[in-house]
Design an enzyme around this catalytic site. Sequence first.
Site, mmCIF file in Angstrom:
data_model
loop_
_atom_site.group_PDB
_atom_site.id
_atom_site.type_symbol
_atom_site.label_atom_id
_atom_site.label_comp_id
_atom_site.label_asym_id
_atom_site.label_seq_id
_atom_site.Cartn_x
_atom_site.Cartn_y
_atom_site.Cartn_z
ATOM 1 N N HIS A 189 3.430 1.590 -4.424
ATOM 2 C CA HIS A 189 4.057 2.050 -3.533
ATOM 3 C C HIS A 189 3.618 2.925 -2.298
ATOM 4 C CE1 HIS A 189 8.266 0.245 -5.115
ATOM 5 N NE2 HIS A 189 7.661 0.213 -5.946
ATOM 6 N N CYS A 228 4.947 -4.126 -4.414
ATOM 7 C CA CYS A 228 5.550 -4.050 -5.387
ATOM 8 C C CYS A 228 6.265 -5.369 -5.754
ATOM 9 C CB CYS A 228 6.576 -3.036 -5.882
ATOM 10 S SG CYS A 228 7.048 -2.511 -7.630
ATOM 11 N N GLU A 231 4.355 3.483 0.359
ATOM 12 C CA GLU A 231 5.581 4.321 1.298
ATOM 13 C C GLU A 231 5.973 5.478 0.364
ATOM 14 O OE1 GLU A 231 8.168 2.358 -1.898
ATOM 15 O OE2 GLU A 231 6.189 1.613 -0.762
#
Length: 229
Positions: free
Chosen positions: A210, A115, A212
């Site tokens: 993202h 990002c 994660e």
Amino acid sequence: MTRPLVGISTYLEPDVRWGVWRKPAAVLAAGYHELVQRSGGHAVLLPPDPDPATASALVARLDGVVTAGGPDVEPARYGAARDPRTGPAYPQRDAWEAALTEAALEQRKPLLGICRGLQILNVLRGGTLTQHLDGHRGADAVFLPHTVKPVPGTLLERVLPAPVDVPSYHHQAVAALGEGLVPSAYAEDGTVEALELPTPEGFVLAVQWHPEEGDDLRLTQALVSAALG
């Protein structure tokens, strides 16, 4: 097999609470280090250093680098006037993550930008950013799923060979491309969703979403594999 050492950028917050304490702290969402660990790497958190020049020596001791998501990059870094919708400046973080990115490129260390990490890479290479666009994040702190399509023949396509739904939370994006960078994925509205720096050897990849926040380990597994050499 040796687990590679992967550094992840963190950021400073002036007022963080834990237990009985309320102090300034270097923080990072746990999803980042857990993603690296689940992908076979040792995760090391990298708090901003007051002297960004130390980044080169630090990166030399790592096998790979992840630059994490976060607030907007200061528009002055790419020669733009501030849009009213752009968030507050974080000059120390901008300087630190730019230094980590530059060191990783100079030393040919595998690099994954996430990002904001993509935006730092683009700006560092002389590119610019669109300071606001709609449709790529939900309400505050709500990730918006959308589909990205890899570009054929890219490193990203080798890692993610088919369109994939990803968790997204951004309101800025690539405008002019930085030197040498190529888009390697697009959203359905044409927004650049991934960049890479083609090199004869090396791994330089950045995504606007993202990972994660999801369960797909392929990006960080590819980073870890590259870090193993």
